[in-house]
Enzyme design. Structure first.
Site, mmCIF file in Angstrom:
data_model
loop_
_atom_site.group_PDB
_atom_site.id
_atom_site.type_symbol
_atom_site.label_atom_id
_atom_site.label_comp_id
_atom_site.label_asym_id
_atom_site.label_seq_id
_atom_site.Cartn_x
_atom_site.Cartn_y
_atom_site.Cartn_z
ATOM 1 N N CYS A 1 -0.804 4.179 1.882
ATOM 2 C CA CYS A 1 -0.829 4.207 3.489
ATOM 3 C C CYS A 1 0.405 4.169 3.861
ATOM 4 O O CYS A 1 0.591 5.028 4.726
ATOM 5 C CB CYS A 1 -1.222 2.647 3.913
ATOM 6 S SG CYS A 1 -2.676 1.746 2.769
ATOM 7 N N ASP A 2 1.500 3.676 3.222
ATOM 8 C CA ASP A 2 2.811 3.713 3.951
ATOM 9 C C ASP A 2 3.956 4.721 3.182
ATOM 10 O O ASP A 2 5.223 4.872 3.722
ATOM 11 C CB ASP A 2 3.450 2.184 4.008
ATOM 12 C CG ASP A 2 2.534 1.358 4.581
ATOM 13 O OD1 ASP A 2 1.593 1.708 5.476
ATOM 14 O OD2 ASP A 2 2.284 0.170 4.235
ATOM 15 N N CYS B 1 0.796 -1.251 -0.018
ATOM 16 C CA CYS B 1 -0.183 0.082 0.098
ATOM 17 C C CYS B 1 0.908 1.254 -0.042
ATOM 18 O O CYS B 1 1.442 1.809 0.924
ATOM 19 C CB CYS B 1 -0.848 -0.180 1.408
ATOM 20 S SG CYS B 1 -1.779 1.499 1.290
HETATM 21 C C1 LIG Z 1 -3.146 0.464 -0.659
HETATM 22 C C2 LIG Z 1 -4.575 0.713 -1.203
HETATM 23 C C3 LIG Z 1 -4.953 2.212 -1.301
HETATM 24 C C4 LIG Z 1 -6.261 2.432 -1.887
HETATM 25 N N1 LIG Z 1 -6.652 3.689 -1.810
HETATM 26 C C5 LIG Z 1 -7.866 3.954 -2.366
HETATM 27 C C6 LIG Z 1 -8.234 5.322 -2.161
HETATM 28 O O1 LIG Z 1 -7.481 6.268 -2.001
HETATM 29 N N2 LIG Z 1 -9.331 5.833 -3.132
HETATM 30 C C7 LIG Z 1 -10.373 4.613 -3.549
HETATM 31 O O2 LIG Z 1 -11.317 4.904 -3.787
HETATM 32 N N3 LIG Z 1 -9.880 3.473 -3.278
HETATM 33 C C8 LIG Z 1 -8.738 3.099 -2.728
HETATM 34 N N4 LIG Z 1 -8.352 1.669 -2.820
HETATM 35 C C9 LIG Z 1 -9.171 0.804 -3.137
HETATM 36 C C10 LIG Z 1 -10.245 0.439 -2.208
HETATM 37 O O3 LIG Z 1 -9.812 0.219 -1.044
HETATM 38 C C11 LIG Z 1 -11.049 -0.842 -2.720
HETATM 39 O O4 LIG Z 1 -11.575 -0.479 -4.087
HETATM 40 C C12 LIG Z 1 -12.323 -1.135 -1.972
HETATM 41 O O5 LIG Z 1 -11.905 -1.220 -0.686
HETATM 42 C C13 LIG Z 1 -12.993 -2.184 -2.395
HETATM 43 O O6 LIG Z 1 -14.142 -2.604 -1.950
HETATM 44 P P1 LIG Z 1 -14.891 -3.881 -1.428
HETATM 45 O O7 LIG Z 1 -15.990 -3.760 -0.481
HETATM 46 O O8 LIG Z 1 -15.207 -4.458 -2.960
HETATM 47 O O9 LIG Z 1 -13.741 -5.004 -0.990
HETATM 48 P P2 LIG Z 1 -12.785 -4.805 0.420
HETATM 49 O O10 LIG Z 1 -12.534 -3.490 0.642
HETATM 50 O O11 LIG Z 1 -11.610 -5.483 -0.227
HETATM 51 O O12 LIG Z 1 -13.434 -5.615 1.207
HETATM 52 C C14 LIG Z 1 -13.863 -7.079 1.357
HETATM 53 C C15 LIG Z 1 -14.362 -7.544 2.563
HETATM 54 O O13 LIG Z 1 -14.839 -8.957 2.302
HETATM 55 C C16 LIG Z 1 -14.482 -9.587 3.593
HETATM 56 N N5 LIG Z 1 -14.263 -11.139 3.081
HETATM 57 C C17 LIG Z 1 -13.469 -11.670 2.373
HETATM 58 N N6 LIG Z 1 -13.601 -12.995 2.221
HETATM 59 C C18 LIG Z 1 -14.586 -13.312 3.231
HETATM 60 C C19 LIG Z 1 -15.322 -14.502 3.533
HETATM 61 N N7 LIG Z 1 -15.030 -15.552 2.949
HETATM 62 N N8 LIG Z 1 -16.164 -14.494 4.543
HETATM 63 C C20 LIG Z 1 -16.659 -13.334 5.052
HETATM 64 N N9 LIG Z 1 -15.908 -11.965 4.877
HETATM 65 C C21 LIG Z 1 -14.980 -11.920 3.673
HETATM 66 C C22 LIG Z 1 -13.133 -9.075 3.937
HETATM 67 O O14 LIG Z 1 -12.967 -9.296 5.623
HETATM 68 C C23 LIG Z 1 -13.440 -7.625 3.943
HETATM 69 O O15 LIG Z 1 -14.253 -7.104 4.821
HETATM 70 C C24 LIG Z 1 -7.249 1.244 -2.028
HETATM 71 C C25 LIG Z 1 -6.675 0.055 -2.027
HETATM 72 C C26 LIG Z 1 -5.368 -0.281 -1.656
HETATM 73 C C27 LIG Z 1 -5.124 -1.559 -1.526
#
Ligand SMILES: Cc1cc2nc3c(=O)[nH]c(=O)nc-3n(C[C@H](O)[C@H](O)[C@H](O)COP(=O)(O)OP(=O)(O)OC[C@H]3O[C@@H](n4cnc5c(N)ncnc54)[C@H](O)[C@@H]3O)c2cc1C
Length: 327
Positions: free
Chosen positions: A136-137, A133
């Site tokens: 973040c870092d 990240c």
């Molecule tokens: C380093 C970094 C920086 C980022 N910065 C930005 C930014 O500045 N702006 C921006 O818009 N986006 C940013 N992003 C992208 C953003 O974080 C993601 O696009 C977003 O979080 C995706 O959301 P999501 O809900 O699809 O999945 P995620 O946020 O990945 O959440 C997945 C969830 O599923 C759960 N899960 C997985 N498998 C299971 C299971 N079998 N049973 C139960 N729960 C499960 C996990 O615990 C988690 O809670 C960044 C990403 C990274 C890695």
């Protein structure tokens, strides 16, 4: 435990779905998995989520999303979903804590995890110089020398971001050309802090308490060498968290769940949203948007089911109690 709407995942997609389903009085359950708040909660500063003029901390954003959904009745549970039985209705879900859950509809929003290098030292030195990240870092690598591994858009994008902080950034790529968009390549090649090591892989991350270097291998000559660096940022793609749904939901060749524009999967009553579906945009706002769509679709699906059940019941009643004149 039975729920009308069960949401797997607590990132922006899952929590937005929870907000919409809760406001539709469906009392959804959010199964949070191992990363409460999802990937965004691991990011220090989010500057591109609308509504926050000065940006917002990633953890704070996720926490607020969860509180907002809870205000309307969303519940949450800390466990992992390990399987779904879709051969019966309601759906039956197994968990790693041994509990069995049932649900009328399911929204899968399990996200995608950064792919690891899989080399010695990587796990041991995670958060001690190994980071997935840059956003973040990056701050912690001020005036340092770091490597970014990869040659795609994320590698260059995050690498360019890191040059705000570091003194020198070396891109290590296994080929002799980049896969990233031409505009990013142009920016990278003209950035004074960036240089490239081609045809090479990182075979080991070196260091005791923290990263002190990497062992490189040239794939053409087989030659190995050591490079002194204080940070390693692997950007070699993402792995959708969809393994548990393989065999039930249709996945594409990279493991992303296939959903239509209304977030419907191949199984009626199961919707999918966020990064586990989206391999293009991968943003908090796009994940939240898909979570909203999935919850609205789930609400309509439940209304249709309810309507169909009531209609079938009244037809049965009509047949079993004929009108007076028919006697
Ligand atoms: C380093 C970094 C920086 C980022 N910065 C930005 C930014 O500045 N702006 C921006 O818009 N986006 C940013 N992003 C992208 C953003 O974080 C993601 O696009 C977003 O979080 C995706 O959301 P999501 O809900 O699809 O999945 P995620 O946020 O990945 O959440 C997945 C969830 O599923 C759960 N899960 C997985 N498998 C299971 C299971 N079998 N049973 C139960 N729960 C499960 C996990 O615990 C988690 O809670 C960044 C990403 C990274 C890695």
């Amino acid at each position: 435990m039975h729920n009308k709407v069960l949401i797997i995942g607590s990132g922006p997609a899952g929590l937005t779905a929870a907000l919409y389903a809760a406001r539709a009085n469906l009392e959804p359950l959010v199964v949070r998995g191992l990363q409460p708040g999802g990937l965004i909660a691991t990011t220090s500063e989010v500057e591109n989520y609308p509504g926050f003029v000065d940006g917002v901390g990633g953890y704070e954003l996720a926490e607020n999303m969860e509180k907002q959904a809870a205000r309307f009745g969303a519940q949450s549970m800390d466990t992992l979903i390990t399987g779904i039985d879709a051969s019966q209705r309601p759906f039956v879900l197994s968990t790693d804590s041994g509990e069995t859950l049932t649900a009328d509809t399911i929204i899968v929003s399990t996200g995608a995890s950064p792919r690891k290098l899989g080399v010695p030292g990587e796990d041991r030195l995670a958060n001690r110089g190994v980071s997935y990240c840059a956003t973040c870092d990056g701050f912690f690598f001020k005036k340092k020398r770091v490597v970014v591994v990869g040659g795609g858009n994320s590698a260059l994008d995050e690498g360019l971001f890191l040059t705000r902080y570091v003194d020198e950034l070396i891109i290590v790529h296994r080929r002799d050309e980049l896969r990233a968009d031409p505009i990013l390549q142009e920016r990278a090649f003209s950035n004074e802090k960036m240089r490239f090591i081609w045809d090479s892989t990182v075979d080991e991350v070196l260091g005791d308490e923290k990263v002190s270097g990497v062992k490189l291998r040239n794939l053409k000559t087989g030659e190995t060498s050591e490079l002194a660096v204080e940070g390693v940022f692997p950007y070699i793609g993402h792995l959708p968290n969809s393994k548990v749904f393989a065999g039930l939901l249709t996945l594409d060749e990279n493991g992303y769940i296939v959903a239509d524009a209304r977030q419907r999967t191949n199984i009626e009553g199961i919707f999918a949203a966020g990064d586990v579906v989206d391999h293009v945009y991968r943003q908090a706002i796009t994940a939240a948007g898909e979570g909203c769509k999935a919850a609205m679709e789930a609400t309509w699906y439940l209304s249709e089911q309810e309507h169909a059940t009531k209609k079938a019941q009244s037809e049965t009643e009509e047949v079993s109690s004929p009108a007076l004149g028919q006697w």
